[in-house]
Design a protein around this motif. Structure first.
Motif, mmCIF file in Angstrom:
data_model
loop_
_atom_site.group_PDB
_atom_site.id
_atom_site.type_symbol
_atom_site.label_atom_id
_atom_site.label_comp_id
_atom_site.label_asym_id
_atom_site.label_seq_id
_atom_site.Cartn_x
_atom_site.Cartn_y
_atom_site.Cartn_z
ATOM 1 N N MET C 98 -7.063 -4.902 -14.376
ATOM 2 C CA MET C 98 -6.518 -3.669 -13.828
ATOM 3 C C MET C 98 -7.641 -2.686 -13.495
ATOM 4 O O MET C 98 -7.727 -2.153 -12.391
ATOM 5 C CB MET C 98 -5.571 -3.067 -14.863
ATOM 6 C CG MET C 98 -4.679 -1.980 -14.340
ATOM 7 S SD MET C 98 -3.700 -1.332 -15.712
ATOM 8 C CE MET C 98 -4.836 -0.162 -16.407
ATOM 9 N N ILE C 101 -9.813 -3.869 -10.532
ATOM 10 C CA ILE C 101 -9.197 -3.681 -9.220
ATOM 11 C C ILE C 101 -9.209 -2.210 -8.825
ATOM 12 O O ILE C 101 -9.577 -1.843 -7.709
ATOM 13 C CB ILE C 101 -7.750 -4.222 -9.210
ATOM 14 C CG1 ILE C 101 -7.781 -5.739 -9.324
ATOM 15 C CG2 ILE C 101 -7.020 -3.789 -7.952
ATOM 16 C CD1 ILE C 101 -6.414 -6.382 -9.423
ATOM 17 N N MET C 102 -8.879 -1.349 -9.760
ATOM 18 C CA MET C 102 -8.859 0.084 -9.457
ATOM 19 C C MET C 102 -10.236 0.562 -9.060
ATOM 20 O O MET C 102 -10.402 1.252 -8.058
ATOM 21 C CB MET C 102 -8.354 0.867 -10.668
ATOM 22 C CG MET C 102 -6.863 0.716 -10.861
ATOM 23 S SD MET C 102 -6.341 1.629 -12.301
ATOM 24 C CE MET C 102 -4.579 1.520 -12.105
ATOM 25 N N GLU C 105 -11.419 -0.334 -5.627
ATOM 26 C CA GLU C 105 -10.775 0.322 -4.502
ATOM 27 C C GLU C 105 -11.139 1.789 -4.370
ATOM 28 O O GLU C 105 -10.827 2.430 -3.376
ATOM 29 C CB GLU C 105 -9.244 0.203 -4.608
ATOM 30 C CG GLU C 105 -8.725 -1.214 -4.533
ATOM 31 C CD GLU C 105 -8.960 -1.850 -3.166
ATOM 32 O OE1 GLU C 105 -9.140 -1.104 -2.182
ATOM 33 O OE2 GLU C 105 -8.989 -3.090 -3.094
ATOM 34 N N TYR C 198 -9.210 -9.524 3.734
ATOM 35 C CA TYR C 198 -8.527 -8.233 3.730
ATOM 36 C C TYR C 198 -8.317 -7.721 5.152
ATOM 37 O O TYR C 198 -7.284 -7.173 5.489
ATOM 38 C CB TYR C 198 -9.332 -7.212 2.918
ATOM 39 C CG TYR C 198 -9.374 -7.515 1.461
ATOM 40 C CD1 TYR C 198 -8.269 -7.229 0.657
ATOM 41 C CD2 TYR C 198 -10.486 -8.089 0.873
ATOM 42 C CE1 TYR C 198 -8.289 -7.504 -0.698
ATOM 43 C CE2 TYR C 198 -10.521 -8.373 -0.473
ATOM 44 C CZ TYR C 198 -9.428 -8.084 -1.261
ATOM 45 O OH TYR C 198 -9.443 -8.361 -2.583
ATOM 46 N N ASN C 207 0.375 -3.784 3.065
ATOM 47 C CA ASN C 207 -0.024 -2.540 2.415
ATOM 48 C C ASN C 207 -0.908 -2.833 1.201
ATOM 49 O O ASN C 207 -1.141 -3.984 0.836
ATOM 50 C CB ASN C 207 1.188 -1.673 2.062
ATOM 51 C CG ASN C 207 2.019 -2.266 0.937
ATOM 52 O OD1 ASN C 207 1.523 -3.010 0.102
ATOM 53 N ND2 ASN C 207 3.307 -1.942 0.949
ATOM 54 N N MET C 208 -1.401 -1.782 0.565
ATOM 55 C CA MET C 208 -2.344 -1.915 -0.554
ATOM 56 C C MET C 208 -1.834 -2.879 -1.623
ATOM 57 O O MET C 208 -2.551 -3.767 -2.073
ATOM 58 C CB MET C 208 -2.538 -0.541 -1.220
ATOM 59 C CG MET C 208 -3.534 0.361 -0.564
ATOM 60 S SD MET C 208 -5.122 -0.403 -0.375
ATOM 61 C CE MET C 208 -5.833 -0.084 -1.975
ATOM 62 N N PHE C 209 -0.564 -2.636 -2.029
ATOM 63 C CA PHE C 209 -0.043 -3.411 -3.150
ATOM 64 C C PHE C 209 0.121 -4.871 -2.778
ATOM 65 O O PHE C 209 -0.154 -5.764 -3.562
ATOM 66 C CB PHE C 209 1.280 -2.795 -3.619
ATOM 67 C CG PHE C 209 1.094 -1.404 -4.155
ATOM 68 C CD1 PHE C 209 0.705 -1.214 -5.476
ATOM 69 C CD2 PHE C 209 1.269 -0.292 -3.341
ATOM 70 C CE1 PHE C 209 0.513 0.062 -5.976
ATOM 71 C CE2 PHE C 209 1.075 0.985 -3.832
ATOM 72 C CZ PHE C 209 0.695 1.169 -5.152
ATOM 73 N N ILE C 212 -3.219 -6.523 -2.938
ATOM 74 C CA ILE C 212 -3.650 -6.817 -4.309
ATOM 75 C C ILE C 212 -2.921 -8.049 -4.842
ATOM 76 O O ILE C 212 -3.546 -8.953 -5.403
ATOM 77 C CB ILE C 212 -3.410 -5.596 -5.223
ATOM 78 C CG1 ILE C 212 -4.431 -4.518 -4.873
ATOM 79 C CG2 ILE C 212 -3.510 -5.970 -6.687
ATOM 80 C CD1 ILE C 212 -4.155 -3.179 -5.482
#
Lengths: 292, 542, 309
Positions: C98, C101-102, C105, C198, C207-209, C212
């Motif tokens: 988590m 990934i955060m 970005e 990407y 979208n972003m989610f 991911i």
């Protein structure tokens, strides 16, 4: 470029969560630094505080009482850390590359050969006797270099990184172009695995930097003591002098703040080196750049 | 071309690595002296016998040797200077030099046996029952020292030990493997409290530990920020409980004692019958233990004892000096600097020894409580013995290793050991006692100039407080009961420590549980075996 | 044809001699520093003495194992060890991914670097110092936490006499110490992902989610699997330093926080027996070996590229 809603939401969450975790991890370290400057009395009487109630540099005074020893030990630590990390990283990634090659029949056998050592060991007695009596490594720089050198976990992680980020086709086309096994490793694998090498290199370097176990077991000559072990001996001698010494010393040794000051002294330098590693973690490597 | 060069580099590196590792890097220098020494060693016992028969010629010291020794603790800052002077003296007297390494306190458990197991470069090593003398001797770590060896190579030490119980104490299966000190420490456990506060709050005098309750109460009620007894997790945890028990039953001793653990069995050292008692269940001693535990519980519940003692790493004596704890526990030796510090802060300190209720005494340290042994693998044991005899018994040597370099670390003023001008206790690079030579002849010592009056008062009282432990020389052999010993030790740590602290909900229930766990762990097997060993030992002494 | 399909051992060595040669340094290292000392494993079955050394001391069967199995705690500490390790491994993996990934970005380079550095700090704080922190923060008399509780009019808590707090505290501390370390691995794995993926997804309108879950996580799978496997291979090895420094010999907490390593340490405090210490180690090794063999075989069946060996 305008950000879409999902991006904004995600970034907001990311900033908040990351900040919270960062504060949660930073806070104890700040308290640690502050209280390494607190007097023994204030720690024992009031506990740790956010602002020093009684300022004191006793702990640092004690650590740097013989600056030669500390400086020398910094030298030893830096030497084994750089030399050890470079050697370890080169041979580890080479071994990882060998196990990554699909055309190698025994690649899983080799992986098992390495991994097995993490499962079984002969115990401390056997390890100690082998290194000190059979290999005569006691009281040498070699022992400080060799003991923490390779980690089966790191090698296997490296292998998986290479597997995950470098397609087999790349190797095959290089082979067709007449590249040898070793030059594929040097020209393709190493440049493409920089992020992985950076992180495993970081772990290896930290392993060397923080290793006090090897010198504790195998080194008895003061000139070979690395930093962590020198600090460790300072702590233990303070503990002793407070319990067996018949000599009436009229000041207390700063045992509690010493623990904290030790962390500050040993963490400082390597923390400064961290940003240099970080640049390899930037997202955006594209295979195209190497293909061309 | 480039590729070729790199490959060669790697192969060479690998080769060099394996060469160094297998020890080929340093061939002759390492192996040859070892071989000759081994020959010497095997020939040695015959030689001594021959020589004893002949006119006892002077021992041959023509070949210079290097001796390796191990002490416990850590080298003081000025250690190298002391060693330089020591080696100059040794070179002149016995044509040898010495190199001493330290095994840190926290590494002792792991490293001490390893050094002996590996048998590398070790001629002598510190030993004592509390550093596992009997266990190590039983595993073949040390060289046997016969009376002839003592006479011939350790004449000064032998002179001092002759006629004492030192040799019987040092026996393991009938053989002596160590050189005990001739001057065991004289120390008793004691506690300190704030006499000024006691007077201030009109609390009755404190002459024994059980008198302390009103004082604890007064501290709790009146002194904000102070904890009446701020106990630490290791040494302190069982100390007040132990003091209460000893007051009611007199001294008891666990033959397999470890800090916080043991076997759960005790004998009465002053009785001499060597009977082993349980401390739980229907034992005749159990009620005393229960009473003491109940007292501890009332104190704990009344917050006289810190609630987080299990996690506290600061000894009560150290927090006593900082004004945190109302009581400090230690012994007459280590409390000395505490008393000096506290008096420096203007506290009036009361010192009370915790001795047996009936006898008024504590067990005197046995001779073997500090000593050293020759490693079984020693290559130069004769020279080591000669050098150590000087170090332990010659005043100039003894003062050097104990107090440091004269004029630098100490001076003698009015028959007392004092610090040279400009040197303070803090910047002295070689504080007395700190280097770990605890087995030298302490009768050669002079009083320290820094001893305070209240300490001297206690110090003078100590000899009258010491009694003889009739089983001091008994070494339990745990080979056949090692499973039970290990399990009882862990049961005691888990179930007994909370009782000692007073932190259990119901003392009787806790004792019942402890009793069951000990029995399940095989305490009866230990009792039978140790009682047999003790009886045999006592019979052999008659 | 047959010989081509199944080339012999020496044929394989000759064919790939450069590769095998490249593996040699590491192999030599492991032989000298792991396999040679590994012979000492026999100590677990011996009555070790110094005269005869490791290889020639007399055998004593399973004597060295007895204390562990008759203690009545073998099952309890084994379960505890596994349970704690499973929890640790789970939260460590989830949070590391988590955080990685955060961080990857985040737009601000400075923020990225600074927060990452901060998360690494706990790695340098040894468990000894952590235990001093816990003692000071949770101290019954003057601890920050209890002062706060008192200020709110609540009862102070004593974490050293109540095991239930540690079910939360231990995992949180573990996470605190290792999350920075763990996220580095995943961060470098994310750095290795081809950017073109990407870009293609963006063109397709993801979208972003979605990116991911559809790109990053699947591409991280091999890394996750290998790290989990490595973790599973240590499932019987407790974090001795952590448990010993935080809990120590606290009898009030032991039943709930006792792991194999602390039980062995406590039992052998007075005996100093290499054989008995090795015996417990051997028990852990055998169980780890069995577990990892089973798990690895399953993983290999599903996806041979993700297996350890």
């Amino acid at each position: 470029m305008k950000k879409s809603t999902d991006q904004v939401v995600f970034l907001a969450i990311s900033y908040i969560v990351t900040s919270l975790i960062a504060i949660f991890t930073l806070f104890p370290f700040v308290v640690l630094i502050v209280n390494s400057f607190a007097s023994e009395h204030s720690i024992i009487f009031y506990g740790y505080s956010l602002f020093p109630k009684e300022f004191s540099v006793d702990a640092y005074d004690l650590i740097f009482r013989s600056p030669d020893t500390i400086l020398r030990s910094y030298g030893v630590t830096m030497l084994i850390t750089t030399l050890g990390t470079a050697t370890s990283l080169f041979f580890s990634s080479m071994a990882a590359y060998v196990m990554y090659r699909k055309d190698l029949k025994y690649r899983n056998g080799l992986a098992f050969f390495i991994y097995f050592t993490t499962l079984f060991n002969g115990g401390l007695a056997s390890y100690y006797i082998t290194l000190s009596s059979t290999y005569h490594l006691k009281n040498t720089l070699w022992v400080l270099l060799f003991v923490p050198m390779f980690s089966a976990m790191n090698i296997l992680i490296l292998r998986n990184f290479i597997r995950g980020s470098i397609p087999d086709s790349l190797c095959e086309s290089a082979k067709i172009d007449g590249a040898g096994d070793f030059s594929i490793f040097i020209r393709i694998i190493i440049p493409l695995s920089k992020p992985a090498l950076a992180s495993i290199g970081l772990f290896t370097a930290l392993g060397y930097w923080n290793d006090w176990w090897t010198p504790m077991m195998f080194v008895e000559r003061q000139r070979l003591f690395p930093l962590q072990y020198v600090l460790y001996t300072i702590i233990s001698s303070v503990n002793v002098s407070s319990s067996v010494v018949q000599n009436a010393s009229s000041v207390t040794m700063p045992q509690e703040s010493l623990k904290l000051a030790m962390t500050v002294v040993s963490t400082g330098p390597i923390l400064l080196a961290y940003p240099f590693v970080q640049k390899y973690f930037v997202k955006g490597i594209t295979l195209g750049s190497v293909k061309g | 071309m480039k590729r070729f060069r790199l490959l060669t580099l790697i192969v060479t590196l690998a080769l060099v690595m394996s060469l160094i590792l297998t020890g080929c890097g340093q061939p002759a220098s390492k192996d040859e002296p070892a071989k000759t020494a081994a020959v010497e060693k095997t020939a040695a016992p015959e030689k001594t016998a021959d020589e004893a028969a002949a006119e006892e010629p002077a021992i041959d010291t023509s070949k210079e040797v290097k001796l390796y020794g191990y002490l416990l603790g850590a080298a003081p800052a000025g250690f190298n200077d002391v060693m330089a002077e020591l080696n100059a003296k040794l070179k002149a007297d016995v044509n040898a030099t010495m190199e001493i390494s330290y095994i840190g306190w926290s590494d002792m458990q792991a490293k001490y046996p390893l050094i002996l197991a590996a048998g590398e470069d070790v001629d002598w090593i510190f030993t004592a029952p509390w550093s596992f003398y009997a266990q190590q001797a039983g595993k073949g770590a040390f060289m046997e020292l016969t009376e002839e060896i003592f006479e011939k190579y350790l004449p000064r030490q032998y002179e001092q030990l002759k006629g004492t119980s030192a040799f019987t104490e040092a026996q393991v299966d009938g053989k002596v493997y160590m050189v005990p000190t001739n001057s065991p420490d004289k120390k008793v456990p004691a506690f300190v409290y704030r006499e000024d506060l006691r007077v201030k709050y009109g609390v009755p005098e404190i002459n024994k530990f059980s008198d302390i309750e009103p004082y604890l109460k007064a501290i709790k009620e009146n002194e904000k920020g102070m904890v009446p007894m701020n106990l630490e997790s290791n040494y302190d945890l069982g100390t007040p409980f132990g003091a209460l028990v000893v007051e009611s039953i007199d001294q008891t001793k666990d033959p397999l004692f470890t800090t916080g653990g043991g076997s759960g069995l005790v004998y009465k050292p002053f009785d001499g019958d060597g009977k082993l008692y349980y401390t739980t269940g229907d034992s005749e001693l159990a009620p005393y233990y229960v009473t003491a535990a109940k007292t501890m519980k009332t104190w704990y519940d009344a917050n006289y004892i810190n609630k987080d003692a299990f996690a506290n790493k600061v000894r009560s004596k150290d927090s006593f000096v900082q004004g945190k704890s109302g009581v400090g526990f230690g012994n007459s030796t280590d409390l000395q600097s505490i008393i000096a510090q506290a008096e420096g802060l203007g506290y009036d300190v009361g010192v009370v020894p915790t001795v047996g209720g009936a006898s008024g005494k504590y067990m005197a340290d046995p001779y073997i409580n500090n000593g050293w042994a020759i490693s079984a693998s020693s290559k130069n044991w004769e020279r080591t013995l000669m050098a150590m005899d000087l170090i332990c018994q010659e005043e100039s040597y003894e003062h050097l290793v104990y107090y440091g370099v004269e004029g630098v670390n100490y001076v003698i003023k009015d028959g007392k050991i004092d610090l040279p001008d400009g040197i303070t206790a803090e910047n002295n690079t070689y504080p007395p006692d700190a280097a770990g030579f605890w087995f030298t002849n302490k009768n050669l010592h002079l009083p320290l100039a820094t001893w305070s009056d209240s300490y001297i008062k206690l110090y003078d009282r100590i000899p009258s407080l010491l009694g003889e432990d009739k089983l001091a020389a008994f070494n339990a052999n745990t080979d056949s009961i090692k499973t039970e010993a290990a399990n009882c030790n862990q049961v005691l740590i888990q179930y007994n420590n909370p009782i000692c602290l007073g932190a259990v909900k119901d003392v009787e229930a806790a004792y019942k549980q402890l009793d069951e766990k000990l029995k399940a762990a095989g305490v009866e097997t230990i009792r039978v075996e140790l009682q047999k060993q003790i009886d045999e030992y006592l019979a052999s002494k008659k | 044809m047959k010989s081509l399909k199944k080339p012999g051992f020496f044929h394989e060595l000759a064919k790939n001699k450069v590769l095998y040669l490249m593996f040699l340094p590491v192999a030599v290292y492991y032989i000298l520093f792991a396999y040679v000392p590994m012979l000492g494993i026999v100590v677990a079955f011996k009555d070790f003495n110094y005269r005869d050394g490791i290889l020639f001391s007399p055998w004593n069967g399973v004597d060295n194992f007895r204390y562990f199995f008759v203690s009545g705690k073998a099952l309890q500490v084994t379960t505890n060890t596994i349970m704690y390790n499973v929890v640790f491994l789970a939260i460590y993996t989830i949070f590391s991914i988590m955080v990685a990934i955060m961080i990857s970005e985040l737009a601000s380079k400075i923020f990225k670097k600074v927060s990452q550095s901060f998360m690494f700090l706990p790695y340098f704080i040894s468990w000894v110092v952590v235990s001093a922190f816990m003692y000071n923060f949770f101290n019954y008399d003057y601890g920050l936490v209890n002062n706060f509780l008192r200020a709110l009019g609540n009862e102070p808590i004593n974490i050293y006499s109540e095991p239930s707090y540690w079910y939360i505290l231990l995992p949180v501390l573990y996470l605190w110490k290792w999350v920075g370390f763990g996220s580095v691995l995943y961060l470098s794995a994310i750095s290795g992902i081809d950017q073109e993926c990407y870009e293609a997804a963006t063109i397709d309108g993801a979208n972003m989610f979605q990116k991911i879950f559809k790109i990053t996580l699947p591409l991280l799978k091999p890394t996750v699997v290998i790290l989990l496997l490595l973790g599973v291979g240590r499932i019987l090895r407790g974090e001795f330093d952590m448990f010993y420094n935080l809990i120590g010999n606290n009898g009030l907490l032991i039943d709930n926080t006792d792991i194999i390593d602390t039980l062995v340490f406590r039992s052998l405090l007075g005996t100093q027996d290499f054989g008995m210490a090795s015996a417990a180690g051997f028990y852990q090794s055998v169980l780890c070996f069995l577990i990892i063999m089973i798990v690895n075989t399953i993983v290999r069946k599903v996806d041979s590229e993700s297996a350890l060996f």
